[in-house]
Design a protein around this motif. Structure first.
Motif, PDB file in Angstrom:
ATOM      1  N   GLY A  65       6.829   5.279  26.506  1.00  0.00           N
ATOM      2  CA  GLY A  65       5.716   5.295  25.580  1.00  0.00           C
ATOM      3  C   GLY A  65       5.966   5.022  24.265  1.00  0.00           C
ATOM      4  N   GLU A  66       5.443   5.531  23.407  1.00  0.00           N
ATOM      5  CA  GLU A  66       5.621   5.120  21.769  1.00  0.00           C
ATOM      6  C   GLU A  66       6.778   5.959  21.402  1.00  0.00           C
ATOM      7  OE1 GLU A  66       4.077   3.043  20.131  1.00  0.00           O
ATOM      8  OE2 GLU A  66       2.562   2.277  21.578  1.00  0.00           O
ATOM      9  N   GLY A  67       7.868   5.251  21.249  1.00  0.00           N
ATOM     10  CA  GLY A  67       9.025   5.987  20.546  1.00  0.00           C
ATOM     11  C   GLY A  67       9.532   6.999  21.609  1.00  0.00           C
ATOM     12  N   VAL A  68       9.360   7.024  22.817  1.00  0.00           N
ATOM     13  CA  VAL A  68       9.967   7.821  23.678  1.00  0.00           C
ATOM     14  C   VAL A  68       9.851   7.098  25.282  1.00  0.00           C
ATOM     15  CG1 VAL A  68       7.816   9.084  24.441  1.00  0.00           C
ATOM     16  CG2 VAL A  68       9.860  10.116  24.650  1.00  0.00           C
ATOM     17  N   ARG A  69      11.009   7.479  25.932  1.00  0.00           N
ATOM     18  CA  ARG A  69      10.988   6.830  27.225  1.00  0.00           C
ATOM     19  C   ARG A  69      11.770   8.127  28.029  1.00  0.00           C
ATOM     20  NH1 ARG A  69      13.300   3.791  23.527  1.00  0.00           N
ATOM     21  NH2 ARG A  69      15.248   4.743  23.844  1.00  0.00           N
ATOM     22  N   ALA A  70      11.208   8.308  29.301  1.00  0.00           N
ATOM     23  CA  ALA A  70      11.564   9.208  30.362  1.00  0.00           C
ATOM     24  C   ALA A  70      11.941   8.520  31.584  1.00  0.00           C
ATOM     25  CB  ALA A  70      10.430  10.124  30.594  1.00  0.00           C
ATOM     26  N   GLU A  71      12.930   9.230  32.263  1.00  0.00           N
ATOM     27  CA  GLU A  71      13.068   8.523  33.524  1.00  0.00           C
ATOM     28  C   GLU A  71      13.742   9.767  34.369  1.00  0.00           C
ATOM     29  OE1 GLU A  71      15.348   4.771  34.128  1.00  0.00           O
ATOM     30  OE2 GLU A  71      16.706   5.848  35.335  1.00  0.00           O
ATOM     31  N   THR A  72      13.077   9.708  35.811  1.00  0.00           N
ATOM     32  CA  THR A  72      13.653  10.915  36.645  1.00  0.00           C
ATOM     33  C   THR A  72      13.893  10.235  37.953  1.00  0.00           C
ATOM     34  OG1 THR A  72      12.400  12.762  35.613  1.00  0.00           O
ATOM     35  CG2 THR A  72      12.956  12.862  38.147  1.00  0.00           C
ATOM     36  N   THR A  73      14.997  10.636  38.729  1.00  0.00           N
ATOM     37  CA  THR A  73      15.517  10.208  39.931  1.00  0.00           C
ATOM     38  C   THR A  73      15.742  11.201  40.815  1.00  0.00           C
ATOM     39  OG1 THR A  73      16.453   8.231  38.826  1.00  0.00           O
ATOM     40  CG2 THR A  73      17.044   8.605  40.999  1.00  0.00           C
ATOM     41  N   VAL A  74      15.298  11.289  41.917  1.00  0.00           N
ATOM     42  CA  VAL A  74      15.599  12.281  43.066  1.00  0.00           C
ATOM     43  C   VAL A  74      16.314  11.396  44.136  1.00  0.00           C
ATOM     44  CG1 VAL A  74      14.719  13.875  44.596  1.00  0.00           C
ATOM     45  CG2 VAL A  74      13.579  13.820  42.571  1.00  0.00           C
ATOM     46  N   TYR A  75      17.323  11.892  44.941  1.00  0.00           N
ATOM     47  CA  TYR A  75      17.860  11.028  46.053  1.00  0.00           C
ATOM     48  C   TYR A  75      18.406  11.915  47.052  1.00  0.00           C
ATOM     49  CZ  TYR A  75      21.803  12.175  42.916  1.00  0.00           C
ATOM     50  OH  TYR A  75      22.711  12.830  42.132  1.00  0.00           O
ATOM     51  N   GLY A  76      18.805  11.374  48.220  1.00  0.00           N
ATOM     52  CA  GLY A  76      19.390  12.257  49.105  1.00  0.00           C
ATOM     53  C   GLY A  76      20.235  11.294  50.141  1.00  0.00           C
ATOM     54  N   LEU A  77      21.199  11.912  50.973  1.00  0.00           N
ATOM     55  CA  LEU A  77      21.984  11.154  51.886  1.00  0.00           C
ATOM     56  C   LEU A  77      22.265  12.119  53.002  1.00  0.00           C
ATOM     57  CD1 LEU A  77      25.205   9.449  51.143  1.00  0.00           C
ATOM     58  CD2 LEU A  77      25.424  11.420  52.389  1.00  0.00           C
ATOM     59  N   THR A  78      22.150  11.534  54.338  1.00  0.00           N
ATOM     60  CA  THR A  78      22.787  12.009  55.204  1.00  0.00           C
ATOM     61  C   THR A  78      23.889  11.273  55.741  1.00  0.00           C
ATOM     62  OG1 THR A  78      21.209  10.859  57.082  1.00  0.00           O
ATOM     63  CG2 THR A  78      20.599  13.064  55.896  1.00  0.00           C
ATOM     64  N   ARG A  79      25.044  11.979  56.549  1.00  0.00           N
ATOM     65  CA  ARG A  79      26.171  10.975  56.862  1.00  0.00           C
ATOM     66  C   ARG A  79      26.739  11.986  58.094  1.00  0.00           C
ATOM     67  NH1 ARG A  79      29.988   7.277  55.005  1.00  0.00           N
ATOM     68  NH2 ARG A  79      32.338   7.731  55.558  1.00  0.00           N
TER      69      ARG A  79
ATOM     70  N   GLY B  93      20.270  14.866  44.921  1.00  0.00           N
ATOM     71  CA  GLY B  93      20.558  15.280  43.626  1.00  0.00           C
ATOM     72  C   GLY B  93      19.417  14.804  42.824  1.00  0.00           C
ATOM     73  N   TRP B  94      19.228  15.303  41.607  1.00  0.00           N
ATOM     74  CA  TRP B  94      18.263  14.990  40.628  1.00  0.00           C
ATOM     75  C   TRP B  94      18.728  14.582  39.330  1.00  0.00           C
ATOM     76  CZ3 TRP B  94      16.298  19.177  37.013  1.00  0.00           C
ATOM     77  CH2 TRP B  94      15.321  18.635  36.357  1.00  0.00           C
ATOM     78  N   ARG B  95      18.305  13.511  38.672  1.00  0.00           N
ATOM     79  CA  ARG B  95      18.864  13.322  37.454  1.00  0.00           C
ATOM     80  C   ARG B  95      17.469  12.966  36.516  1.00  0.00           C
ATOM     81  NH1 ARG B  95      22.990  10.931  34.578  1.00  0.00           N
ATOM     82  NH2 ARG B  95      22.480   9.233  32.925  1.00  0.00           N
ATOM     83  N   SER B  96      17.494  13.450  35.416  1.00  0.00           N
ATOM     84  CA  SER B  96      16.296  13.509  34.325  1.00  0.00           C
ATOM     85  C   SER B  96      17.066  13.017  32.959  1.00  0.00           C
ATOM     86  CB  SER B  96      15.415  14.453  34.221  1.00  0.00           C
ATOM     87  OG  SER B  96      14.684  14.617  35.574  1.00  0.00           O
ATOM     88  N   VAL B  97      16.337  11.951  32.423  1.00  0.00           N
ATOM     89  CA  VAL B  97      16.682  11.469  31.157  1.00  0.00           C
ATOM     90  C   VAL B  97      15.596  11.048  30.114  1.00  0.00           C
ATOM     91  CG1 VAL B  97      17.965   9.796  29.782  1.00  0.00           C
ATOM     92  CG2 VAL B  97      18.649  10.416  32.080  1.00  0.00           C
ATOM     93  N   LEU B  98      15.383  11.794  29.212  1.00  0.00           N
ATOM     94  CA  LEU B  98      14.436  11.677  28.036  1.00  0.00           C
ATOM     95  C   LEU B  98      15.133  11.190  26.760  1.00  0.00           C
ATOM     96  CD1 LEU B  98      11.517  12.220  27.501  1.00  0.00           C
ATOM     97  CD2 LEU B  98      12.114  14.548  26.443  1.00  0.00           C
ATOM     98  N   SER B  99      14.558  10.125  26.179  1.00  0.00           N
ATOM     99  CA  SER B  99      15.417   9.449  25.093  1.00  0.00           C
ATOM    100  C   SER B  99      14.010   8.935  23.959  1.00  0.00           C
ATOM    101  CB  SER B  99      16.015   8.127  25.383  1.00  0.00           C
ATOM    102  OG  SER B  99      15.478   7.292  25.936  1.00  0.00           O
ATOM    103  N   GLY B 100      14.569   8.994  22.854  1.00  0.00           N
ATOM    104  CA  GLY B 100      13.466   8.326  21.902  1.00  0.00           C
ATOM    105  C   GLY B 100      14.154   7.783  20.644  1.00  0.00           C
ATOM    106  N   ASP B 101      13.378   7.425  19.720  1.00  0.00           N
ATOM    107  CA  ASP B 101      13.948   6.892  18.315  1.00  0.00           C
ATOM    108  C   ASP B 101      13.092   7.291  17.359  1.00  0.00           C
ATOM    109  OD1 ASP B 101      16.147   4.995  18.969  1.00  0.00           O
ATOM    110  OD2 ASP B 101      14.530   4.207  20.132  1.00  0.00           O
TER     111      ASP B 101
END
Length: 475
Positions: free
Chosen positions: A63-77, A96-104
């Motif tokens: 977005g304007e001056g902001v960025r967001a990213e979310t990842t959800v992942y899984g594994l079977t072994r 797992g789950w990873r979320s990152v929010l950043s901006g300037d």
């Protein structure tokens, strides 16, 4: 999805029905019969089968001056792994789950985020009673796993790991040429094991928790429009895996109560930039890293299993450089060199010996890499990669123990120069290629088992290997 929102998914599936393990060899056998596997290892049916599926979905918003990213992942072994002495049957589910929010904003850039992960294992282990008598050399490779005989059950336990790691980072622009950055992360891990076997009416169930704050500080100065100088001070934290915690020399289940996480501190300075023509790019860095309680693998008499212990303190002083030369669009040359001296600073053994000053095994002091890439306008390409590595010690003692008459060479893995080649053609959405690894058939050991019992440190590499591939890009 739109100009601001994108979603990407990845799925990866692997099915390896049988993989044979030749185990490691001592120096004499590795030199004379590198393709061999010891009879005991073969009689134990040393091998494994692996069935694994992993996948994830990432959503990214800009977005304007902001960025967001979310990842959800899984594994079977699913792993079935006869090794000399025991048979491991492991079923793993993780995600797992990873979320990152950043901006300037103005002269400040910021990032906040959170990592959450969970892993659940069901582990069963049995005495490896080996292959039936007289059938060691008669069973076809794909059938070895089916014929391994199970002895008494050694473990039946549920293992779980849960972790979370919030982090934040701030960067301040000081004028037009300087940036100061500050970061911090907190990691917390909970390890739990439930003993369902309770051999000898002893319950080895338990819980372990490990955590640490990891701050960092960095400064970057743009000395010219084409060159930046930087310095970073940082800390890091790495726990043992469930395998490292669970493998104990006394054969008891549960988790090793004495194995601690690695805790690192590092200082790095460097510079990077381009030539005025843009033809040359370079990156040079020097660093000092100390590790407290470094995890060191070892074996014990009569066993092929790998166990782990902590070294008191180690120190790594290193230098790395990378140079890229692009004299034309169709030609690229890469040269990388690294020097590192990884030594024990405090490493007392139970025997009373102090290994301070010795080099950490398996870490080559010198490594040189050369790469040449040619891309023709027609879509044809060629890649040549040459890597030279230095000798490395294979044990913590850096040779025979005091009082032994064995030659030092039995404890050193020789350096090697290995050349790889890849030729291919890219047309539209299809890429085909032919590769040759170890073009000149160099005889060397690709890896070692540090501190292996019986001085069986060496794992010989394959000779010349040819492979072909086809990649299809569907859009």
């Amino acid at each position: 999805v739109s100009d601001r929102l994108s979603v990407m998914g990845v799925v990866h599936h692997v099915d390896s029905p049988f993989l044979l393990n030749p185990s490691s060899l001592n120096r004499a056998v590795a030199d004379s019969l590198p393709q061999s596997a010891r009879f005991f290892v073969r009689s134990q049916g040393a091998s494994k089968s692996v069935l694994q599926t992993q996948g994830g979905v990432t959503a990214r918003y800009v977005g304007e001056g902001v960025r967001a990213e979310t990842t959800v992942y899984g594994l079977t072994r699913a792993l079935y792994n006869p090794i000399p002495g025991r048979v491991i049957d492991l079923d793993r589910k993780a995600g797992g789950w990873r979320s990152v929010l950043s901006g300037d904003q103005a002269h400040v850039g910021w990032t906040i985020g959170l990592d959450v992960e969970a892993q659940r294992d069901t582990r069963r282990e049995f005495v490896n009673a080996g292959l039936p008598d007289g059938q060691v050399n008669t069973i076809e490779s794909p059938d070895v796993l089916k014929h391994v005989q199970l002895g008494n059950q050694l473990q039946d336990q549920k293992e779980s790991v849960t972790s979370f790691g919030p982090f934040a980072h701030l960067g301040w622009k000081l004028g037009m040429r300087s940036i100061v950055s500050v970061g911090v992360r907190y990691d917390h891990f909970s390890f739990d094991v439930i003993d369902r076997l309770q051999a000898g009416n002893v319950d080895v169930s338990g819980t372990r928790s490990m955590g640490q704050w990891s701050p960092s500080l960095g400064v970057t100065f743009r000395a010219t429009d084409l060159m930046s100088v930087y310095a970073n001070v940082g800390t890091a934290f790495q726990t043992p895996t469930t395998t490292e915690l669970g493998n104990q020399p006394n054969g008891v289940g549960g988790f090793n109560p004495n194995l601690e996480p690695e805790r690192m501190r590092s200082f790095e300075v460097g510079l990077k930039g381009f030539s005025s023509s843009g033809v040359v790019a370079y990156d040079v860095a020097g660093y000092v890293m100390t590790i407290r309680d470094m995890l060191i693998p070892f074996q014990v008499a009569g066993s092929e299993e790998i166990f782990y212990r902590n070294a008191g303190k180690t120190r790594n002083v290193g230098f790395e450089t990378h140079l890229r030369w692009t004299p034309a669009k169709v030609v690229r040359v890469d040269v990388s060199y690294s020097h590192q001296r990884f030594t024990f600073r405090d490493y007392p053994l139970e025997s009373g010996e102090q290994l301070s000053g010795n080099q950490v095994p398996g870490v080559p002091p010198h490594r040189l890499s050369l790469g040449l890439t040619l891309n023709h306008p027609s879509g044809g390409f060629a890649e040549v990669h040459v890597q030279a590595t230095d000798d490395v010690f294979a044990n913590d003692f850096n040779g025979p123990r005091v009082g032994s008459s064995k030659p030092e060479r039995d404890f050193v893995n020789d350096g090697a120069v290995v050349t790889d080649l890849r030729l291919g053609l890219r047309r539209s959405f299809v890429e085909s290629y032919l590769g040759i690894n170890n073009v000149f058939g160099t005889r060397y050991n690709s890896s070692i088992v540090p501190n292996a019992f019986g001085d069986r440190f060496f794992e010989p590499a394959a000779g010349r290997m040819v492979y072909v591939g086809l990649a299809v890009n569907v859009q």
